[in-house]
Design a protein around this motif. Structure first.
Motif, PDB file in Angstrom:
ATOM      1  N   ASP A  98       0.840  -1.197   0.000  1.00  0.00           N
ATOM      2  CA  ASP A  98       0.000   0.000   0.000  1.00  0.00           C
ATOM      3  C   ASP A  98       0.880   1.254   0.000  1.00  0.00           C
ATOM      4  OD1 ASP A  98      -2.242  -1.586   0.099  1.00  0.00           O
ATOM      5  OD2 ASP A  98      -2.440  -1.468   2.280  1.00  0.00           O
ATOM      6  N   PRO A  99       0.480   2.272  -0.752  1.00  0.00           N
ATOM      7  CA  PRO A  99       1.281   3.493  -0.812  1.00  0.00           C
ATOM      8  C   PRO A  99       0.938   4.454   0.320  1.00  0.00           C
ATOM      9  CG  PRO A  99      -0.582   3.705  -2.273  1.00  0.00           C
ATOM     10  CD  PRO A  99      -0.679   2.319  -1.659  1.00  0.00           C
ATOM     11  N   ASP A 100       1.748   5.470   0.488  1.00  0.00           N
ATOM     12  CA  ASP A 100       1.440   6.577   1.387  1.00  0.00           C
ATOM     13  C   ASP A 100       0.355   7.420   0.711  1.00  0.00           C
ATOM     14  OD1 ASP A 100       1.295   8.920   2.815  1.00  0.00           O
ATOM     15  OD2 ASP A 100       3.435   9.350   2.766  1.00  0.00           O
ATOM     16  N   PRO A 101      -0.853   7.503   1.285  1.00  0.00           N
ATOM     17  CA  PRO A 101      -1.933   8.211   0.605  1.00  0.00           C
ATOM     18  C   PRO A 101      -1.722   9.716   0.505  1.00  0.00           C
ATOM     19  CG  PRO A 101      -2.617   7.552   2.797  1.00  0.00           C
ATOM     20  CD  PRO A 101      -1.297   6.891   2.547  1.00  0.00           C
ATOM     21  N   THR A 102      -0.729  10.253   1.218  1.00  0.00           N
ATOM     22  CA  THR A 102      -0.428  11.686   1.116  1.00  0.00           C
ATOM     23  C   THR A 102       0.547  11.978  -0.014  1.00  0.00           C
ATOM     24  OG1 THR A 102       1.433  11.633   2.676  1.00  0.00           O
ATOM     25  CG2 THR A 102      -0.774  11.905   3.604  1.00  0.00           C
ATOM     26  N   ASP A 103       1.062  10.943  -0.663  1.00  0.00           N
ATOM     27  CA  ASP A 103       2.047  11.091  -1.736  1.00  0.00           C
ATOM     28  C   ASP A 103       1.366  10.736  -3.062  1.00  0.00           C
ATOM     29  OD1 ASP A 103       4.106  10.840  -3.596  1.00  0.00           O
ATOM     30  OD2 ASP A 103       5.485   9.863  -2.191  1.00  0.00           O
ATOM     31  N   ASP A 104       0.902  11.756  -3.783  1.00  0.00           N
ATOM     32  CA  ASP A 104       0.148  11.519  -5.014  1.00  0.00           C
ATOM     33  C   ASP A 104       0.934  10.680  -6.010  1.00  0.00           C
ATOM     34  OD1 ASP A 104      -1.765  13.078  -3.856  1.00  0.00           O
ATOM     35  OD2 ASP A 104      -1.782  14.629  -5.415  1.00  0.00           O
ATOM     36  N   ARG A 105       2.212  10.959  -6.122  1.00  0.00           N
ATOM     37  CA  ARG A 105       3.031  10.221  -7.081  1.00  0.00           C
ATOM     38  C   ARG A 105       3.101   8.740  -6.712  1.00  0.00           C
ATOM     39  NH1 ARG A 105       9.207  11.866  -8.935  1.00  0.00           N
ATOM     40  NH2 ARG A 105       9.494  10.189 -10.462  1.00  0.00           N
ATOM     41  N   ALA A 106       3.221   8.462  -5.413  1.00  0.00           N
ATOM     42  CA  ALA A 106       3.268   7.076  -4.961  1.00  0.00           C
ATOM     43  C   ALA A 106       1.935   6.373  -5.217  1.00  0.00           C
ATOM     44  CB  ALA A 106       3.624   7.016  -3.477  1.00  0.00           C
ATOM     45  N   VAL A 107       0.848   7.091  -5.023  1.00  0.00           N
ATOM     46  CA  VAL A 107      -0.471   6.492  -5.263  1.00  0.00           C
ATOM     47  C   VAL A 107      -0.647   6.174  -6.739  1.00  0.00           C
ATOM     48  CG1 VAL A 107      -2.955   6.857  -5.151  1.00  0.00           C
ATOM     49  CG2 VAL A 107      -1.507   7.603  -3.259  1.00  0.00           C
ATOM     50  N   VAL A 108      -0.238   7.077  -7.611  1.00  0.00           N
ATOM     51  CA  VAL A 108      -0.314   6.809  -9.052  1.00  0.00           C
ATOM     52  C   VAL A 108       0.495   5.562  -9.395  1.00  0.00           C
ATOM     53  CG1 VAL A 108       0.382   7.645 -11.338  1.00  0.00           C
ATOM     54  CG2 VAL A 108      -0.793   9.178  -9.746  1.00  0.00           C
ATOM     55  N   VAL A 123      -6.307  10.366  -9.421  1.00  0.00           N
ATOM     56  CA  VAL A 123      -5.770  10.891  -8.166  1.00  0.00           C
ATOM     57  C   VAL A 123      -6.100  12.374  -8.017  1.00  0.00           C
ATOM     58  CG1 VAL A 123      -3.606  11.443  -6.981  1.00  0.00           C
ATOM     59  CG2 VAL A 123      -3.982   9.134  -7.905  1.00  0.00           C
ATOM     60  N   ALA A 124      -6.011  13.118  -9.118  1.00  0.00           N
ATOM     61  CA  ALA A 124      -6.237  14.565  -9.058  1.00  0.00           C
ATOM     62  C   ALA A 124      -7.677  14.914  -8.694  1.00  0.00           C
ATOM     63  CB  ALA A 124      -5.863  15.194 -10.395  1.00  0.00           C
ATOM     64  N   ARG A 125      -8.634  14.046  -9.018  1.00  0.00           N
ATOM     65  CA  ARG A 125     -10.044  14.386  -8.773  1.00  0.00           C
ATOM     66  C   ARG A 125     -10.639  13.627  -7.578  1.00  0.00           C
ATOM     67  NH1 ARG A 125     -13.814  10.856 -10.768  1.00  0.00           N
ATOM     68  NH2 ARG A 125     -15.388  12.424 -11.255  1.00  0.00           N
ATOM     69  N   THR A 126      -9.825  12.845  -6.872  1.00  0.00           N
ATOM     70  CA  THR A 126     -10.336  12.066  -5.752  1.00  0.00           C
ATOM     71  C   THR A 126     -10.360  12.904  -4.483  1.00  0.00           C
ATOM     72  OG1 THR A 126      -9.580   9.976  -6.703  1.00  0.00           O
ATOM     73  CG2 THR A 126      -9.965  10.018  -4.333  1.00  0.00           C
ATOM     74  N   ALA A 127     -11.512  12.925  -3.816  1.00  0.00           N
ATOM     75  CA  ALA A 127     -11.681  13.792  -2.653  1.00  0.00           C
ATOM     76  C   ALA A 127     -10.825  13.350  -1.473  1.00  0.00           C
ATOM     77  CB  ALA A 127     -13.155  13.829  -2.254  1.00  0.00           C
ATOM     78  N   ASN A 128     -10.701  12.033  -1.252  1.00  0.00           N
ATOM     79  CA  ASN A 128      -9.917  11.542  -0.116  1.00  0.00           C
ATOM     80  C   ASN A 128      -9.239  10.248  -0.545  1.00  0.00           C
ATOM     81  OD1 ASN A 128      -9.176  10.106   2.358  1.00  0.00           O
ATOM     82  ND2 ASN A 128     -10.285  11.729   3.427  1.00  0.00           N
ATOM     83  N   LEU A 129      -7.944  10.326  -0.827  1.00  0.00           N
ATOM     84  CA  LEU A 129      -7.225   9.157  -1.339  1.00  0.00           C
ATOM     85  C   LEU A 129      -7.127   8.045  -0.308  1.00  0.00           C
ATOM     86  CD1 LEU A 129      -4.345  10.820  -3.382  1.00  0.00           C
ATOM     87  CD2 LEU A 129      -6.208   9.412  -4.281  1.00  0.00           C
ATOM     88  N   ALA A 130      -6.928   8.386   0.955  1.00  0.00           N
ATOM     89  CA  ALA A 130      -6.815   7.349   1.980  1.00  0.00           C
ATOM     90  C   ALA A 130      -8.100   6.533   2.062  1.00  0.00           C
ATOM     91  CB  ALA A 130      -6.496   7.983   3.334  1.00  0.00           C
ATOM     92  N   SER A 131      -9.229   7.202   1.963  1.00  0.00           N
ATOM     93  CA  SER A 131     -10.510   6.493   1.992  1.00  0.00           C
ATOM     94  C   SER A 131     -10.703   5.666   0.733  1.00  0.00           C
ATOM     95  CB  SER A 131     -11.652   7.502   2.136  1.00  0.00           C
ATOM     96  OG  SER A 131     -11.527   8.228   3.345  1.00  0.00           O
TER      97      SER A 131
END
Length: 276
Positions: A144-154, A184-192
């Motif tokens: 699982d990625p760090d949800p605060t790191d957009d690049r990692a989530v992508v 990722v850019a349009r997601t309101a809460n990546l962690a959720s």
């Protein structure tokens, strides 16, 4: 052919929707699986279905995209609520009956809708879905990625979808990365978005099971699916009275563009008839 995105209030839940084609045509509601926003029903696919004479609706499930989100790890809903959301979207669009296309995890939505809301379902199509009775595949998923790191989530989304594709030659990494960046850019809460679909309660229909589905049913399954091996598709077909199975060659747990020349005509034939 595409409308602007519209955020609807469905019984106090915000659901972001988009339509393609004419509302006078038979309605096709596209319901995606775990962690997937509407973007993973590609615009080009929606446009092709609409061009064949269907009114296509795609939407962000709760905790994806622009729809309502809940605290990470504490989703305030069950899979049964997802089925209620689907019916609520039909109500908001003034649609009495629709053809539901349910993918992966949302096969459970199709089951609940087909059994508990049969008057709203003109037909069902299950894509890369399962009855839940067979062993899952052993595809290796990334951490699982760090949800605060957009690049990692992508990067994580790309890696997960590459694993989902398995040995398929159709995986398009560049297109997947571009879509993941938009998502990722349009997601309101990546962690959720990354966690909550796996934490919800999977309640089932109250009026039966797969054997009680009466709507015409098409099962679509990739022959190389590493998540739900093709035996899952066979079992699903066998569990639903009168269901047909379309096996997609060289395809994993996805619906890549090279399959659309087969998938779209089959879907159009399957959804012929039925009132709006």
């Amino acid at each position: 052919m595409a409308s602007d995105e519209q955020v609807l209030d469905i019984d106090g839940v915000r659901l972001c929707t988009q339509t393609f084609g004419s509302p006078d045509d038979p309605a096709v509601l596209l319901v995606h699986g775990a962690c997937a926003s509407m973007l993973w029903w590609e615009e080009e696919l929606c446009e092709r279905i609409a061009a064949a004479g269907r009114f296509v609706i795609r939407y962000d499930n709760r905790d994806t995209g622009r729809s309502t989100w809940y605290p990470p790890g504490r989703p305030g809903y069950s899979i049964g609520d997802f089925a209620a959301d689907a019916v609520g979207i039909l109500d908001a669009h003034g649609i009495a009956r629709a053809h539901l296309v349910c993918r992966s995890m949302s096969g459970a939505v199709g089951l609940i809708a087909g059994v508990d809301h049969p008057d709203r379902v003109a037909s069902l199509t299950f894509v890369a879905a399962t009855t839940g009775d067979l062993p899952f595949g052993d595809a290796q998923m990334p951490a699982d990625p760090d949800p605060t790191d957009d690049r990692a989530v992508v990067g994580n989304i790309v890696a997960v979808l590459k694993a989902y594709a398995g040995d398929s030659p159709h995986f398009d990494e560049a297109a997947t990365r571009a879509r993941a960046e938009r998502d990722v850019a349009r997601t309101a809460n990546l962690a959720s978005a990354l966690t909550n679909h796996f934490a919800m309660d999977f309640d089932g229909p109250v009026n039966g099971g797969f054997g009680d589905i009466q709507a015409p049913t098409l099962v679509v399954h990739g022959e190389l699916d590493p998540i739900y091996p093709v035996e899952h598709g066979i079992a699903l077909r066998d569990a639903i009275p009168g269901a047909r199975l379309l096996t997609l060659k060289d395809t994993g747990h996805d619906l890549p563009a090279p399959t659309w020349d087969v998938f779209v005509p089959e879907l159009v034939r399957h959804t012929a008839g039925g009132d709006r």
